[in-house]
Structure formats: C-alpha cells, structure tokens
Design an enzyme around this catalytic site. Structure first.
Site, PDB file in Angstrom:
ATOM      1  N   ALA A 299      -6.745   1.969   4.744  1.00 42.28           N
ATOM      2  CA  ALA A 299      -7.436   3.016   3.993  1.00 42.28           C
ATOM      3  C   ALA A 299      -8.707   2.540   3.302  1.00 42.28           C
ATOM      4  O   ALA A 299      -9.753   3.190   3.408  1.00 42.28           O
ATOM      5  CB  ALA A 299      -6.482   3.622   2.961  1.00 42.28           C
TER       6      ALA A 299
ATOM      7  N   SER B  23      -3.918  -6.528   0.925  1.00 44.72           N
ATOM      8  CA  SER B  23      -3.584  -5.974  -0.384  1.00 44.72           C
ATOM      9  C   SER B  23      -2.795  -4.680  -0.272  1.00 44.72           C
ATOM     10  O   SER B  23      -1.849  -4.444  -1.038  1.00 44.72           O
ATOM     11  CB  SER B  23      -4.868  -5.729  -1.191  1.00 44.72           C
ATOM     12  OG  SER B  23      -5.511  -6.950  -1.474  1.00 44.72           O
TER      13      SER B  23
END
Length: 500
Positions: free
Chosen positions: A246, A81
């Site tokens: 992240a 994503s």
C-alpha cells in the site's frame, strides 16, 4: 459476532498482574546479523540495545520477521513494515499482499471480482494501462505477477495494453532493471504475435516517478515515429496500479481517482476506470475499486486491550483505530541520510511524556531510522541513525523505570544490520572497480525482542519450546504482560512464568 456468542472479554492471567504501564518499542529495519564492518548496528554506539542483549539472556531472543512467519509466500521473501506491523498487532499469521495476489492469480479469482469487471468495461474501445514497480524484490511488487496479469488480461478481452514501468534499485541489485525489461519485452512480443497491441509506454526510477521522494533514473516517455506518445492515458481507458503493497501507492491512487486532487498539476484528468491491485488505504477506501481484496484482519490485540479497559497511545506508524494516535511528521524535501537522526528524539520525548503522565496502560512507538536511512545506502549515515534510535530507546526505558513499568523492545524486519551485497558464500560483492556493492534492501535476518523493567514479575522469561517464533507471537506476549491470557486462536506467547 454477538449472535455467535463472541465476547471481547479476556481471561485474567493466572500469574501476571494488571496495571503496569507497558512501552512497546518497534525499531524499523533492525535485524540481527554477524558483526562486521557492514553491520551498522554493530558498528554504531548502541549501549542501550547492547545492554538488553547482554544483561539478561532469558529475557532476550530472536524472532522471525520475514517469509511465511509474516504471511508472505516463501521464506525467500523479505519482510517489510506493513506485514511486520500487521503480524505484531494481529497475533495471527494472515496471508499478506503478495500471497493474496498469488492466490487470486493462481485460482483465476482475480478475473471474477468486481474490480476486474470494472476495468474490463474499457477493453472493447480503450487501452489497459498497467503502472507499477518492475522488480522481483517482492517488497512492493513482483515481476511474475505482472506477467500473469498481462496474460490473464489479454485472455479476458484486453486488446491494447500499455505498461508504465518504475525501475527499482532499492529492493534489488543495481542494474537488474535491464533484465526485467528484457523479460517484459519478450512477454509483450508474444502478446503482439497473438494480435494484442502490447508495449512499454513510459517509466522512470521509482523515486523520481510515482513511488518515492528521490532517486535516480529520470522519467521517460516512449514515442512513435511521428513523435507522439506511445501510450497516453485518455478518456475511456482502464488503469491498474499493480503494486500489492500500500505505501508508496497512495499518492498516485489519489491523483488517478480524486477529481479535486490538488497536490500537483495533473494538466488533465481523463475519465478512466481505475483499480489498484489491492485497496491501498482502508480508511479512505482508496482506491474504490481493486482487483484483490485485502486481508480481513479482525480482533487485533489493540482492540482486545481497549475492550478490556486498557488505554493505548501510539507514537509513529500504526493503525489509529480505537487508540489515541500521535504522528511525528518526518523531514520533507531531503534524503534521510542528510538528517539521519530524523525525528527519533521528538518521538521519544512524546513517548516519555505519555509514560510519565500515567494516563496510558500501553505506549507503543515506532522508530524508523534504521530502515529509512538504511535504504539510502549511506553506511556512515546509517550508523548515526542506529545511534539515534538507541538514544531514543534509552529515553523511553528511563521513563518506564521511573513509573515501575515494563518494556518490550523489538523490530519489524531487518535492514541496517547488513549493508553490503553478498555472494552465495556470504562474501561481499565488489563492482568492476573493486568497490563494495551497497545493499539498500530489507534482509531475511531475524529481529530481536527484549522484555524487562521494574514492573516485570519475577520468574518471567522467554520459553525454550518456540524456537521458530515470529512477530505474530508478540501480541500474545504483550497481552500476558498486561495481565491477560491471549485468545485461543492467537499464536502462542513467547513467555512463561517460573516459580522463584
């Protein structure tokens, strides 16, 4: 930028008008693969997405969403994503997390940066702790990067190293963690031969410990002969979280860095030097120290559109800078296969209302069902999830129909289209009991993109001269549909206008 003559002003498109409401719908984990019983998108009742594929062939195609097309090192690297959305918005292919780390390690620049210098201050008297996902999946981390970091850190002064491992099982085959641990242990043994006190100290399954919400291997701590922990984090130590992606790292980063962290009881808060492999949250500047600088993505398509008078509403998972942003919180405390419809209906309702309000030139939506439920490995639940996403797309497209707008429907990477592990011949793999082995990871499959709606000008169709187009080409495409030419350095648009 001003001194170099830069301008946000976009040229008008010579053939496409401005002023149409555009819905950009991104389906998370929705790739295109051979129809079969393990293709949950194929099995699910998805009349809306089916109609887009079958209705107008010149307005439906596939684009690449993995590997070099989204800035990853090789075409064997699955998309995700983060890199997918970066490519969709940036309009150019930037080196992404894994590639940036590869370059920094290969060149040695990682050891010259401020982040490494910061943790190195602890090497003389303290321990270097490395925390992250022990995996070669390439989605959140890579084993070879950890191996290089161990080697480089020891060569640059680390005398005592403890590795805290999170085992995978989501982005790699079940049971592979044993092999990863053996590889790591061999490297640590070689370091010990050189006089470096290096060993595994603790760990557990990625979803029990640190990264995710659930799953599967309980946490463990390795102790010495006296029953004392082999590698507790104490005052004066250095800590590096070596995941390059992240998400899934923000919570542990906050716990390691924030003095006033209150989301769970840390028991104690040692005075450490902490750095991430990268900075995990640019808005929060978290962590404040990192080994590799993140990609400097500038001049995104959203920024251009805002500067050229377009109002944008984002519903779901996007960067909120310069755009109005609505987040629909997901269910907490349960696995996604328990509630596979997730919040697709609520997201679609927000998008529908925004479209019908006519306040926004673009409404951008992320529907996470296919990916989040696909990761659970529950085929029946994933089928339900795909239907829910399709229902949401219909609601959004119906609203576009009412306002005479345009839609762009695409995806960020594959997942739900193939839920079984396969051999090199493409045949499903079976376990020792003859049961299929479930695939819970992303895939290397291309993803669809469809355009349409009553506001789409006659003669607009996908070009035939960009057969290997990827997600980065979508930004210029959307800019065209807003009535603008894309900047010269953007990846080329996927569409053309032929005279009717």
């Amino acid at each position: 930028m001003g001194s170099s003559g830069f301008s946000w002003k976009l040229k008008d498109h010579p053939k496409l008008p401005k002023g149409k409401t555009i819905a950009v719908v991104v389906l998370d984990g929705w790739g295109e693969a051979t129809p079969n019983e393990y293709n949950c998108i194929h099995v699910a009742d998805t009349p809306t997405m089916d109609s887009l594929k079958k209705g107008a062939p010149e307005r439906w195609r596939l684009v690449r969403a993995h590997g070099t097309a989204v800035g990853l090192p090789t075409d064997d690297d699955m998309g995700n994503s983060e890199v997918g959305h970066n490519a969709l918005g940036a309009g150019r292919i930037y080196a992404q997390g894994a590639k940036l780390v590869d370059i920094a390690l290969e060149t040695g620049k990682i050891y010259e940066g401020e982040g490494f210098k910061y943790i190195k201050e602890c090497f003389e008297n303290g321990t270097l702790h490395l925390i992250g996902l022990l995996s070669d999946g390439g989605v959140h981390s890579r084993l070879d990067q950890l191996q290089l970091l161990l080697k480089g850190a020891s060569e640059h002064g680390a005398k005592r190293i403890r590795v805290h491992i999170l085992t995978d099982g989501r982005d790699v085959l079940d049971g592979t963690s044993v092999g990863f641990v053996e590889t790591l242990e061999n490297d640590l043994a070689k370091l010990r031969e050189k006089g470096i006190d290096a060993r595994i100290a603790s760990g557990g399954g990625r979803m029990y410990v640190t990264m995710d919400r659930y799953e599967y291997l309980p946490p463990f701590v390795i102790v010495d002969d006296n029953g004392k922990a082999a590698g507790p984090i104490v005052d004066g130590d250095a800590v590096v979280t070596f995941n390059f992606r992240a998400d899934r790292m923000v919570m542990i980063a906050k716990a390691l860095e924030y003095k006033d962290f209150d989301k769970f009881d840390r028991v104690r808060f040692p005075k450490i030097h902490y750095a991430g492999m990268l900075q995990y949250d640019g808005e929060l500047k978290l962590p404040s120290h990192y080994l590799v600088s993140p990609p400097e993505i500038e001049r995104t398509s959203g920024e251009y559109l805002v500067h050229n008078g377009s109002g944008l509403l984002l519903v779901g998972y996007f960067n909120p800078e310069m755009e109005e942003y609505v987040e629909i919180p997901s269910d907490s405390g349960i696995t996604f296969n328990v509630q596979p419809k997730m919040k697709a209906l609520e997201i679609a309702e927000k998008a529908r209302d925004a479209i019908l309000s006519c306040k926004f030139d673009q409404v951008r939506v992320n529907l996470p069902n296919g990916d989040m439920v696909g990761h659970t490995g529950d085929i029946q639940a994933t089928i339900v999830a795909c239907k829910a996403a399709d229902d949401a797309v219909k609601m959004i497209l119906d609203a576009i129909e009412q306002v005479g707008g345009i839609y762009v429907v695409t995806a960020d990477h594959g997942n739900a289209e193939d839920m079984v592990k396969r051999n090199k011949k493409g045949e499903p793999l079976l376990d020792k009991n003859g049961n299929i082995q479930i695939l819970t990871s992303h895939t290397l499959q291309p993803v669809p993109i469809a355009i349409g709606g009553p506001g789409l000008a006659p003669g607009v169709r996908f070009r035939q001269d960009i057969p290997n187009g990827g997600l980065a080409n979508v930004a210029a495409t959307v800019m065209n549909l807003h009535g603008f030419e894309a900047p010269d350095d953007y990846e080329p648009t996927l569409i053309e206008v032929v005279d009717k």
